[in-house]
Design an enzyme around this catalytic site. Structure first.
Site, PDB file in Angstrom:
ATOM      1  N   SER A 155     -23.831 -74.199-151.649  1.00 32.74           N
ATOM      2  CA  SER A 155     -23.332 -74.667-150.360  1.00 32.74           C
ATOM      3  C   SER A 155     -21.818 -74.909-150.389  1.00 32.74           C
ATOM      4  O   SER A 155     -21.188 -75.062-149.358  1.00 32.74           O
ATOM      5  CB  SER A 155     -24.051 -75.948-149.960  1.00 32.74           C
ATOM      6  OG  SER A 155     -23.807 -76.932-150.943  1.00 32.74           O
ATOM      7  N   LYS A 156     -21.257 -74.942-151.604  1.00 35.94           N
ATOM      8  CA  LYS A 156     -19.808 -75.201-151.689  1.00 35.94           C
ATOM      9  C   LYS A 156     -19.018 -73.944-152.041  1.00 35.94           C
ATOM     10  O   LYS A 156     -17.778 -73.979-152.068  1.00 35.94           O
ATOM     11  CB  LYS A 156     -19.530 -76.290-152.724  1.00 35.94           C
ATOM     12  CG  LYS A 156     -19.978 -77.651-152.219  1.00 35.94           C
ATOM     13  CD  LYS A 156     -19.690 -78.754-153.204  1.00 35.94           C
ATOM     14  CE  LYS A 156     -20.183 -80.075-152.656  1.00 35.94           C
ATOM     15  NZ  LYS A 156     -20.960 -80.858-153.615  1.00 35.94           N
TER      16      LYS A 156
ATOM     17  N   ASP B 267     -26.400 -74.417-135.299  1.00 35.79           N
ATOM     18  CA  ASP B 267     -26.906 -75.383-134.319  1.00 35.79           C
ATOM     19  C   ASP B 267     -26.642 -74.863-132.901  1.00 35.79           C
ATOM     20  O   ASP B 267     -27.532 -74.843-132.053  1.00 35.79           O
ATOM     21  CB  ASP B 267     -26.218 -76.745-134.496  1.00 35.79           C
ATOM     22  CG  ASP B 267     -26.644 -77.429-135.797  1.00 35.79           C
ATOM     23  OD1 ASP B 267     -27.763 -77.143-136.264  1.00 35.79           O
ATOM     24  OD2 ASP B 267     -25.855 -78.229-136.326  1.00 35.79           O
TER      25      ASP B 267
ATOM     26  N   GLU C 123     -25.874 -71.847-132.032  1.00 33.69           N
ATOM     27  CA  GLU C 123     -26.564 -70.572-131.845  1.00 33.69           C
ATOM     28  C   GLU C 123     -27.999 -70.811-131.373  1.00 33.69           C
ATOM     29  O   GLU C 123     -28.479 -70.187-130.437  1.00 33.69           O
ATOM     30  CB  GLU C 123     -26.560 -69.810-133.177  1.00 33.69           C
ATOM     31  CG  GLU C 123     -27.453 -68.581-133.198  1.00 33.69           C
ATOM     32  CD  GLU C 123     -27.444 -67.884-134.564  1.00 33.69           C
ATOM     33  OE1 GLU C 123     -26.463 -68.076-135.325  1.00 33.69           O
ATOM     34  OE2 GLU C 123     -28.407 -67.162-134.866  1.00 33.69           O
TER      35      GLU C 123
ATOM     36  N   GLN D  36     -59.063 -70.027-108.589  1.00 37.40           N
ATOM     37  CA  GLN D  36     -58.704 -71.205-109.384  1.00 37.40           C
ATOM     38  C   GLN D  36     -58.297 -70.866-110.816  1.00 37.40           C
ATOM     39  O   GLN D  36     -57.384 -71.482-111.362  1.00 37.40           O
ATOM     40  CB  GLN D  36     -59.849 -72.218-109.388  1.00 37.40           C
ATOM     41  CG  GLN D  36     -59.982 -72.897-108.034  1.00 37.40           C
ATOM     42  CD  GLN D  36     -61.019 -73.997-108.024  1.00 37.40           C
ATOM     43  OE1 GLN D  36     -61.852 -74.092-108.914  1.00 37.40           O
ATOM     44  NE2 GLN D  36     -60.979 -74.825-107.015  1.00 37.40           N
TER      45      GLN D  36
ATOM     46  N   GLY E 204     -55.485 -54.891-116.268  1.00 36.04           N
ATOM     47  CA  GLY E 204     -55.256 -53.571-116.856  1.00 36.04           C
ATOM     48  C   GLY E 204     -53.797 -53.168-116.766  1.00 36.04           C
ATOM     49  O   GLY E 204     -53.242 -52.580-117.695  1.00 36.04           O
TER      50      GLY E 204
END
Lengths: 424, 260
Positions: A211-212, A273, A275, A312, A373
């Protein structure tokens, strides 16, 4: 005589208006008051709606069949001003917020979900990231053509063995003699076959935590050693071209680093985030299209001497479709408003797209069912809507990762509380 | 010899806020009008007029100095003016009338005449009729009041140097071509053009354009209607037709109905 002329004129008038803009304005179940839009936002939505219904919707079926993004679409989106919704006016954008961008995504998706996906990848993943992280020099160089639609953009993150587990990516960039040398590959890249500008994430330092050690780069089609693979054959979203990218010692000038060296993970994660939020407009638009289609169909189709919409069992479906759409929209718009107020919540950005994507698949399936259909015949758009809706359960992150993010958000709160010795 | 400077043309486009063409019209409960609590938008013929004015400027055959959109109507009519501004008009004028006031064509023409004289207008392009009351008379009354030429029901409009205006009109049985000199009133027919939709940047720019507000009394206008509406009713329901087997049967049916 006068009577006759008047009626002829009236008749002509009706024909003309209907033929030129028939699809544009008709009954819609979209309730602006419930959606809570300001007058300016309503005007914005109506403008995008009219544009999308006139320029894109009539071509949606053909685009799906041909599996091709028509070349004139992006310049048209640019002319309409849609490619830089969140870009400040001084850079040629509209200077509006994420809610407007999400609404644009929704209305475009309602016309053609695949065109909108390409639009989202371009205008958010590429343009908005460049807008947020780019230097003035980078913006001057790339934004104008990206905003007119002359250039299309892509963001490349995923790799064959690094999808959800994105930080395990293997694409590497090494600094040599003032240039970054890029090696590796990327897959499932939206717009890649037609893009001129790419935002690439790569490992720039393998000696630190993943991550770095990541960095974001801007690269151009035509850089030596950079190749775009064949267009992929997809289940849906067939107007939005997707391909793999290959990098073989691609030289990138140092000024093309987006953000800072080693800070790629924060560029990536914060971008994800927004995005997730903006792309939530996709499922909303698909649901609205499915509902529009179903409402019209069930109020035309007769069985047992009655319009099927008055039975219904069908009423129940219509009600469920409408409430699923309305609840999704309320959540997505609420998260968008929070982001515009500067409060970006990772859990809720993930929640917005998680919830709306699941509902979109259900609503598209019910649309198909209500059409009977005809829902299974490709002359009707129900099948396309269903295929397109499925993208959002895996594209831009999977539903599983989104759920994980939300769950992990709670875990973190409790872990932190435990650490401070105040757990219940 | 210095050449004379080309005359810059000032165009006025009257635009009316009317019930949207896609709305189903219902008779109001008092039976004296229609339900107006529905979506409104610019009268479609006026949209064509705005579009034509912008195209004249874009064609550059004659230099257009200004395009002004004017609406005579209630507070909400400002939205209609904004639409014209977003399409490309330069400025707007709003003659604000009381809510629900009925402004008849003769009053509209009187208001327009005052503004035209005041603003040195050379060319008026307006819808041939509004789709709400379908009077179709404002253009003609205005031409009469001003003593200007008029080209009504235009399906083609050309502006030439020296202030010549060539107009093709749609009339029963064909097309008529007429020629005139500015100043002229042109009323638009459907086939004149297909109006553009405004782009988002232009919609936003339109919010910054100037709209001048004028009170009817400042123009010395008398809005009192000259006509009284006695009643408004729904058109009769259409009766279903029948099929005939042969020409003979058709002829006998027509004789029966007394039409031949």
């Amino acid at each position: 005589m006068i009577q006759t002329i008047t009626s002829i004129i009236a008749h002509r008038t009706a024909i003309h208006f209907r033929s030129s803009v028939s699809a544009v304005r008709r009954y819609t179940s979209y309730n602006e008051a419930v959606a809570g839009l300001t007058e300016a936002q309503q005007e914005f939505r109506n403008a995008v709606h009219d544009f999308a219904q006139k320029e894109i919707a009539p071509r949606a079926e053909e685009i799906d069949k041909k599996n091709e993004l028509p070349a004139d679409i992006f310049p048209k989106l640019g002319e309409m001003g849609l490619l830089g919704v969140t870009v400040p006016e001084k850079w040629g954008g509209l200077g509006l917020g994420y809610l407007e961008h999400t609404i644009a995504m929704e209305e475009l998706s309602r016309a053609s979900a695949s065109i909108a996906l390409s639009y989202g990848a371009h205008s958010n993943l590429m343009v908005n990231q460049l807008n947020r992280w780019g230097t003035d020099k980078q913006k001057e160089k790339y934004l104008p053509k990206l905003l007119t639609g002359e250039y299309i953009g892509s963001l490349a993150m995923s790799e064959p063995n690094a999808g959800s587990d994105v930080v395990s990516m293997r694409t590497k960039a090494e600094l040599k003699d003032g240039k970054w040398i890029l090696n590796g590959s990327k897959c499932w890249i939206t717009n890649a076959p037609v893009s001129s500008t790419f935002l690439i994430y790569a490992k720039s330092d393998t000696t630190v935590a993943p991550s770095k050690g990541m960095t974001a780069f801007l690269i151009e089609r035509g850089y030596k050693g950079f190749e775009v693979g064949e267009k992929l054959d997809k289940f849906g979203m067939r107007g939005s071209p997707t391909a793999e990218l290959f990098f073989d010692n691609v030289e990138i000038p140092e000024e093309n680093v987006l953000g800072q060296v080693g800070k790629g993970a924060s560029v990536l994660m914060s971008g994800l985030d927004l995005e997730r939020l903006v792309l939530s407009g996709g499922p909303l638009g698909i649901m609205q299209a499915a509902l529009d289609l179903t409402l019209d169909y069930t109020h035309e189709r007769k069985q047992f001497g009655k319009k099927i919409g008055t039975f219904q069992l069908i009423q129940g479906k219509l009600a469920d479709m409408y409430t699923k759409l309305s609840a999704s929209r309320a959540y997505v718009y609420a998260v968008a408003r929070a982001c515009d107020a500067g409060k970006v919540s990772r859990q809720d950005c993930a929640g917005a797209i998680l919830y709306s994507s699941d509902r979109a698949v259900e609503v598209a399936m019910e649309a198909q069912q209500c059409l009977g259909g005809n829902g299974y015949i490709n002359d009707y758009p129900a099948g396309r809507l269903l295929r397109d809706s499925r993208l959002y359960t895996v594209g831009a992150g999977t539903q599983e990762i989104r759920r994980m993010l939300i769950g992990r958000g709670f875990n973190e709160v409790y872990e932190e509380a435990e650490g401070r010795g105040i757990a219940q | 010899m210095r050449p004379t400077l080309p005359r810059l043309v000032n165009i006025l486009v009257p635009v009316k806020r009317s019930i949207d063409y896609a709305v189903k019209i219902r008779v109001a409960s008092d039976g004296k009008g229609v339900d107006t609590n529905v979506k409104h938008s610019m009268n479609p013929f006026d949209e064509i007029a705005v579009e034509e004015a912008i195209r004249l400027r874009e064609k550059k055959s004659v230099a257009v100095d200004s395009i002004t959109a004017i609406s005579i109507g209630p507070a909400k009519a400002v939205d209609t003016i904004r639409t014209a501004l977003a399409m490309g008009a330069d400025a707007g004028i709003h003659v604000v009338t009381p809510e629900n006031a009925i402004v008849e064509p003769i009053a509209v023409a009187s208001a327009l005449k005052k503004v035209i004289e005041d603003k040195k207008i050379d060319l008026v392009i307006m819808g041939k009729q509004a789709i709400d009351d379908d009077s179709g008379s404002t253009g003609g009354i205005l031409a009469g009041k001003l003593g200007w030429s008029q080209g009504s029901f235009a399906s083609k409009l050309e502006l030439k140097e020296g202030g010549q205006v060539d107009i093709t009109r749609e009339i029963d049985g064909g097309l008529e071509q007429i020629s005139s000199k500015l100043p002229v009133i042109v009323t638009t027919d459907l086939r004149l053009n297909e109006p553009r939709y405004a782009s988002l940047p232009n919609i936003m720019k339109a919010k910054k354009k100037k709209i001048e507000t004028i009170k009817p009394e400042d123009l010395g206008l008398d809005l009192t209607p000259r006509l009284e509406t006695i009643s408004v009713s729904e058109p009769p329901k259409r009766q279903g037709g029948g099929k005939v087997e042969s020409v003979d049967e058709l002829v006998s049916k027509m004789k029966e109905a007394g039409v031949i």
